[in-house]
Design a protein around this motif. Structure first.
Motif, PDB file in Angstrom:
ATOM      1  N   PRO A 137       0.828  -1.209   0.000  1.00 54.58           N
ATOM      2  CA  PRO A 137       0.000   0.000   0.000  1.00 54.58           C
ATOM      3  C   PRO A 137       0.860   1.256   0.000  1.00 54.58           C
ATOM      4  N   ASN A 138       0.304   2.357  -0.489  1.00 54.16           N
ATOM      5  CA  ASN A 138       1.005   3.640  -0.474  1.00 54.16           C
ATOM      6  C   ASN A 138       1.412   4.030   0.944  1.00 54.16           C
ATOM      7  N   LEU A 139       0.650   3.571   1.897  1.00 56.10           N
ATOM      8  CA  LEU A 139       0.932   3.826   3.301  1.00 56.10           C
ATOM      9  C   LEU A 139       2.355   3.408   3.667  1.00 56.10           C
ATOM     10  N   LEU A 140       2.820   2.284   3.170  1.00 60.00           N
ATOM     11  CA  LEU A 140       4.167   1.812   3.484  1.00 60.00           C
ATOM     12  C   LEU A 140       5.226   2.767   2.957  1.00 60.00           C
ATOM     13  N   PHE A 141       5.054   3.227   1.750  1.00 66.03           N
ATOM     14  CA  PHE A 141       6.036   4.145   1.169  1.00 66.03           C
ATOM     15  C   PHE A 141       6.030   5.490   1.891  1.00 66.03           C
ATOM     16  N   ARG A 142       4.852   5.932   2.323  1.00 66.39           N
ATOM     17  CA  ARG A 142       4.777   7.172   3.092  1.00 66.39           C
ATOM     18  C   ARG A 142       5.472   7.015   4.440  1.00 66.39           C
ATOM     19  N   ARG A 143       5.350   5.831   5.033  1.00 68.62           N
ATOM     20  CA  ARG A 143       6.048   5.579   6.298  1.00 68.62           C
ATOM     21  C   ARG A 143       7.550   5.583   6.090  1.00 68.62           C
ATOM     22  N   LEU A 160       9.166   7.320   4.060  1.00 66.62           N
ATOM     23  CA  LEU A 160       9.565   8.714   3.868  1.00 66.62           C
ATOM     24  C   LEU A 160       9.306   9.572   5.107  1.00 66.62           C
ATOM     25  N   ASN A 161       8.920   8.914   6.207  1.00 69.47           N
ATOM     26  CA  ASN A 161       8.611   9.598   7.473  1.00 69.47           C
ATOM     27  C   ASN A 161       7.504  10.628   7.339  1.00 69.47           C
ATOM     28  N   GLU A 162       6.565  10.378   6.440  1.00 69.17           N
ATOM     29  CA  GLU A 162       5.406  11.255   6.319  1.00 69.17           C
ATOM     30  C   GLU A 162       4.359  10.846   7.347  1.00 69.17           C
ATOM     31  N   LYS A 163       3.570  11.794   7.755  1.00 69.50           N
ATOM     32  CA  LYS A 163       2.537  11.533   8.749  1.00 69.50           C
ATOM     33  C   LYS A 163       1.442  10.650   8.146  1.00 69.50           C
ATOM     34  N   ILE A 164       1.011   9.686   8.919  1.00 70.07           N
ATOM     35  CA  ILE A 164      -0.102   8.838   8.506  1.00 70.07           C
ATOM     36  C   ILE A 164      -1.247   9.053   9.482  1.00 70.07           C
ATOM     37  N   CYS A 165      -2.446   8.744   9.042  1.00 67.61           N
ATOM     38  CA  CYS A 165      -3.614   8.957   9.892  1.00 67.61           C
ATOM     39  C   CYS A 165      -4.464   7.697   9.929  1.00 67.61           C
ATOM     40  N   ARG A 166      -5.487   7.716  10.749  1.00 65.78           N
ATOM     41  CA  ARG A 166      -6.300   6.515  10.929  1.00 65.78           C
ATOM     42  C   ARG A 166      -7.028   6.105   9.657  1.00 65.78           C
ATOM     43  N   ALA A 202      -6.525   1.874  14.847  1.00 64.35           N
ATOM     44  CA  ALA A 202      -5.849   2.055  13.560  1.00 64.35           C
ATOM     45  C   ALA A 202      -4.347   2.180  13.756  1.00 64.35           C
ATOM     46  N   GLU A 203      -3.939   2.923  14.770  1.00 66.88           N
ATOM     47  CA  GLU A 203      -2.512   3.076  15.068  1.00 66.88           C
ATOM     48  C   GLU A 203      -1.884   1.729  15.421  1.00 66.88           C
ATOM     49  N   TYR A 204      -2.628   0.899  16.131  1.00 64.39           N
ATOM     50  CA  TYR A 204      -2.126  -0.428  16.494  1.00 64.39           C
ATOM     51  C   TYR A 204      -1.872  -1.276  15.241  1.00 64.39           C
ATOM     52  N   ILE A 205      -2.809  -1.264  14.301  1.00 64.55           N
ATOM     53  CA  ILE A 205      -2.676  -2.089  13.101  1.00 64.55           C
ATOM     54  C   ILE A 205      -1.564  -1.583  12.184  1.00 64.55           C
ATOM     55  N   ILE A 206      -1.482  -0.288  11.974  1.00 62.02           N
ATOM     56  CA  ILE A 206      -0.534   0.223  10.968  1.00 62.02           C
ATOM     57  C   ILE A 206       0.787   0.719  11.547  1.00 62.02           C
ATOM     58  N   GLU A 207       0.921   0.733  12.878  1.00 62.71           N
ATOM     59  CA  GLU A 207       2.187   1.180  13.464  1.00 62.71           C
ATOM     60  C   GLU A 207       2.665   0.276  14.589  1.00 62.71           C
ATOM     61  N   THR A 208       1.941   0.252  15.684  1.00 60.51           N
ATOM     62  CA  THR A 208       2.403  -0.394  16.909  1.00 60.51           C
ATOM     63  C   THR A 208       2.683  -1.883  16.725  1.00 60.51           C
TER      64      THR A 208
END
Length: 149
Positions: A55-61, A63-69, A138-144
């Protein structure tokens, strides 16, 4: 490397992307993920095109871009629809959804319960705290849950 039998990545059928397996988060697999990163880095360096679906989310992470729920929809759209329905629900959230501040996942056939915040298993989700619940979930699934990977 991306075969689900190895337990490193899960294929999300609805989103049609790979995402990190929660089962592997509890294992000591840093060397394996380093190997995957090394192989992907070599492929990029050598201009080799790989048919990988992240997902684009991975590439944004990366690049240290902010992600949201709302980014959860890229990984688990069905879960995001349920959480979004909870946010938009007009009635009594506590009696209808019967949720608490914990997440249950399955890893290698065993159910694992993780609290989203200290004492979360005893805290019911209500109309007043549902925003916090959705954000923490959401933070748990995509970060923690995948921080080690």
């Amino acid at each position: 490397l991306f075969n689900e039998d190895y337990g490193m990545f899960d294929w999300c059928h609805e989103a049609r992307v790979f995402w990190f397996s929660p089962a592997e988060a509890d294992q000591e697999a840093e060397a394996e993920y380093f190997l995957v990163g090394l192989a992907l880095g070599l492929a990029i360096h050598n201009s080799v095109i790989l048919d990988l679906h992240f997902p684009n989310l991975l590439f944004r992470r990366l690049l240290n871009e902010k992600i949201c729920r709302e980014d959860l929809a890229q990984v688990q759209p069905d879960l995001w629809r349920g959480l979004d329905a909870m946010l938009r629900y007009d009635g009594d959230v506590e009696s209808v959804f019967m949720a608490d501040f914990s997440v249950t996942t399955t890893a290698f056939g065993e159910g694992l319960i993780s609290e989203l915040k200290p004492g979360g298993a005893e805290i019911a989700v209500t109309n007043l705290n549902r925003e916090e619940y959705v954000t923490l979930y959401a933070e748990y699934i995509i970060e923690t849950n995948i921080r080690k990977q």
